[in-house]
Design an enzyme around this catalytic site. Structure first.
Site, PDB file in Angstrom:
ATOM      1  N   SER A  50     -21.681 -18.214 -11.303  1.00  0.00           N
ATOM      2  CA  SER A  50     -21.857 -18.364  -9.856  1.00  0.00           C
ATOM      3  C   SER A  50     -20.995 -19.540  -9.384  1.00  0.00           C
ATOM      4  O   SER A  50     -20.450 -20.302 -10.192  1.00  0.00           O
ATOM      5  CB  SER A  50     -23.323 -18.644  -9.543  1.00  0.00           C
ATOM      6  N   ASP A  83     -19.647 -14.414  -9.944  1.00  0.00           N
ATOM      7  CA  ASP A  83     -20.853 -13.886  -9.302  1.00  0.00           C
ATOM      8  C   ASP A  83     -20.920 -14.397  -7.862  1.00  0.00           C
ATOM      9  O   ASP A  83     -20.739 -15.597  -7.612  1.00  0.00           O
ATOM     10  CB  ASP A  83     -22.070 -14.375 -10.112  1.00  0.00           C
ATOM     11  N   GLU A 142     -20.413  -5.889  -2.065  1.00  0.00           N
ATOM     12  CA  GLU A 142     -21.848  -5.690  -1.828  1.00  0.00           C
ATOM     13  C   GLU A 142     -22.067  -5.173  -0.415  1.00  0.00           C
ATOM     14  O   GLU A 142     -21.532  -5.716   0.552  1.00  0.00           O
ATOM     15  CB  GLU A 142     -22.644  -6.986  -2.021  1.00  0.00           C
ATOM     16  N   ILE A 276     -28.662 -10.279 -14.519  1.00  0.00           N
ATOM     17  CA  ILE A 276     -29.858 -10.942 -15.055  1.00  0.00           C
ATOM     18  C   ILE A 276     -29.565 -12.427 -15.257  1.00  0.00           C
ATOM     19  O   ILE A 276     -28.688 -12.795 -16.041  1.00  0.00           O
ATOM     20  CB  ILE A 276     -30.276 -10.296 -16.404  1.00  0.00           C
TER      21      ILE A 276
HETATM   22  P1  13P Z   1     -32.201 -12.471 -11.201  1.00  0.00           P
HETATM   23  O1  13P Z   1     -32.562 -13.709 -10.431  1.00  0.00           O
HETATM   24  O2  13P Z   1     -33.199 -11.381 -10.995  1.00  0.00           O
HETATM   25  O3  13P Z   1     -31.989 -12.753 -12.637  1.00  0.00           O
HETATM   26  O4  13P Z   1     -30.820 -11.909 -10.600  1.00  0.00           O
HETATM   27  C1  13P Z   1     -29.592 -12.511 -10.947  1.00  0.00           C
HETATM   28  C2  13P Z   1     -28.469 -12.012 -10.113  1.00  0.00           C
HETATM   29  O5  13P Z   1     -28.556 -11.034  -9.394  1.00  0.00           O
HETATM   30  C3  13P Z   1     -27.211 -12.773 -10.190  1.00  0.00           C
HETATM   31  O6  13P Z   1     -26.250 -12.298  -9.298  1.00  0.00           O
HETATM   32  O1  G3H Z   2     -26.917 -15.288  -7.803  1.00  0.00           O
HETATM   33  C1  G3H Z   2     -27.844 -15.821  -8.381  1.00  0.00           C
HETATM   34  C2  G3H Z   2     -27.752 -16.297  -9.763  1.00  0.00           C
HETATM   35  O2  G3H Z   2     -29.042 -16.392 -10.293  1.00  0.00           O
HETATM   36  C3  G3H Z   2     -27.000 -17.592  -9.865  1.00  0.00           C
HETATM   37  O3  G3H Z   2     -27.764 -18.668  -9.439  1.00  0.00           O
HETATM   38  O4  G3H Z   2     -26.334 -20.012  -7.891  1.00  0.00           O
HETATM   39  O5  G3H Z   2     -28.271 -21.046  -9.103  1.00  0.00           O
HETATM   40  O6  G3H Z   2     -26.199 -20.413 -10.343  1.00  0.00           O
HETATM   41  P1  G3H Z   2     -27.095 -20.106  -9.176  1.00  0.00           P
HETATM   42 ZN    ZN Z   3     -26.925 -11.567  -7.459  1.00  0.00          ZN
END
Ligand code: 13P
Ligand code: G3H
Ligand code: ZN
Length: 361
Positions: A50, A83, A142, A276
């Protein structure tokens, strides 16, 4: 083995009828544990970072860590994915650091909070697709806003997610719009909204079709059989991990996640990437709590991290087995980015004109 693109990996998954978990990482221990699980069951992996992870670990650290993991496990194809990219610059810098795939999340404006309109989403996603495909990298878009169908609100976690109340139609991806979105953007994979949200508190009861709308997944797959679907917020928040977390001093109110059997149902209907993060966090921190509670004099971080890595490895291994990813790594012959770029340039990978098996062939 070279890093694999998301498109090639998901084309292979579609051809062979399996799903690939996408695990979030922030540090070396998570990377080692995920890769140990993959190597144990011969599974290809998607490792995603992320914006928060990139800020936490530094891009150069993440990029070199992935290079080290490739050296340690040369037989496992690794897709390195951004992500929830919030704007073009986030995706461009990720590609610059060797990510083979990016998510341009245009369902929200660049602030990561404000729901965006369809035209904005199409325009920003298309720009990222043009940029990424030029070098052979993949793009996930998305459509629809992640959030709860129980209380019609978005999910704000760690600064990411829609703020405030939303209409039910914003929380469920519209199948007609999905067709139009894929045609206009040429994304390689499409994340859709069907009632899942990030974090541990997804559902206040065992979810049924009212609050986890898997029929939306099925309908979108019917309309877009050649598009790889992505489920975000797909942690199952297993009861045993909640119990362990609470047994050793944690205070997690009772909650429900996405049942694994619903994810498997999604995989039968075009879901190829399953995000996940929460389960991985919980598996590790429940072990931190256990060690802290049972060994009050312990101060060597490795004594906390080692059992936490073992728990994460076991969780990842289970998901590889449950989603059918196990046993697939050795069947994949990784294509270099340049070969993917040529296929995009020739039009062979356009989902509206080609079948899903194009990159895998
Ligand atoms: P969770 O919080 O359900 O693990 O989802 C993670 C996610 O969608 C990251 O993009
Ligand atoms: O998109 C959600 C993921 O769980 C990443 O979370 O932004 O705290 O790293 P984060
Ligand atoms: Zn997500």
């Amino acid at each position: 083995m070279a890093k694999i693109t998301l498109r090639q990996l998901l084309d292979h998954a579609a051809e062979h009828g399996y799903g690939v978990p996408a695990f979030n990482i922030n540090n070396m221990e998570q990377g080692l544990a995920i890769m140990d699980a993959a190597a144990a069951v011969d599974a290809p992996v998607i490792i995603q970072a992320s914006r928060g992870a990139r800020a936490y670990a530094h891009d150069v650290m993440l990029a070199n860590m992935i290079a080290a993991l490739e050296t340690i496990h040369p037989q496992i194809p690794i897709c390195l994915h951004q992500d929830h990219g919030n704007e073009e610059a986030t995706c461009a810098t990720a590609l610059n650091y060797g990510f083979t795939s990016v998510m341009m999340d245009g369902s929200l404006r660049a602030d990561g909070k404000t729901p965006a309109d369809f035209d904005y989403n199409v325009a920003v996603t298309r720009r990222v697709v043009d940029m990424a495909h030029w070098i052979g990298a993949s793009v996930e878009g998305e459509l629809g806003v992640l959030g709860s169908l129980e209380h019609n609100s978005g999910e704000q976690e760690d600064g990411h997610g829609a703020e405030g109340q939303l209409d039910r139609h914003q929380l469920l991806t519209d199948p007609d719009q999905a067709v139009e979105f894929v045609r206009a953007t040429k994304v390689d994979a499409l994340a859709i909204a069907m009632g899942t949200s990030h974090g541990a508190y997804k559902f206040s009861r065992q979810p049924d079709g009212e609050i986890l709308a898997m029929d939306v997944v099925e309908e979108i797959h019917r309309r877009l059989p050649n598009t790889h679907l992505v489920m975000h917020g797909s942690s199952s928040v297993p009861q045993e991990l909640q119990d362990m977390f609470n047994t050793y001093g944690g205070e997690m109110p009772q909650t429900w996640g996405v049942p694994v059997e619903e994810i498997v149902r999604g995989i039968r209907h075009g879901v190829r990437k399953v995000n996940i993060d929460t389960d991985c966090r919980l598996a590790m921190t429940a072990e931190f709590r256990r060690v802290a509670a049972q060994n009050k004099s312990e101060f060597d971080p490795r004594k906390f991290l080692k059992p936490a890595m073992d728990a994460l490895r076991d969780l990842c291994r289970r998901r590889f087995e449950q989603f059918g990813t196990a046993g697939q790594a050795s069947k994949i012959k990784v294509l270099p980015l340049a070969a993917m770029a040529r296929r995009y340039a020739s039009g062979a990978l356009d989902p509206s004109t080609s079948g899903i098996a194009s990159a895998a062939a």
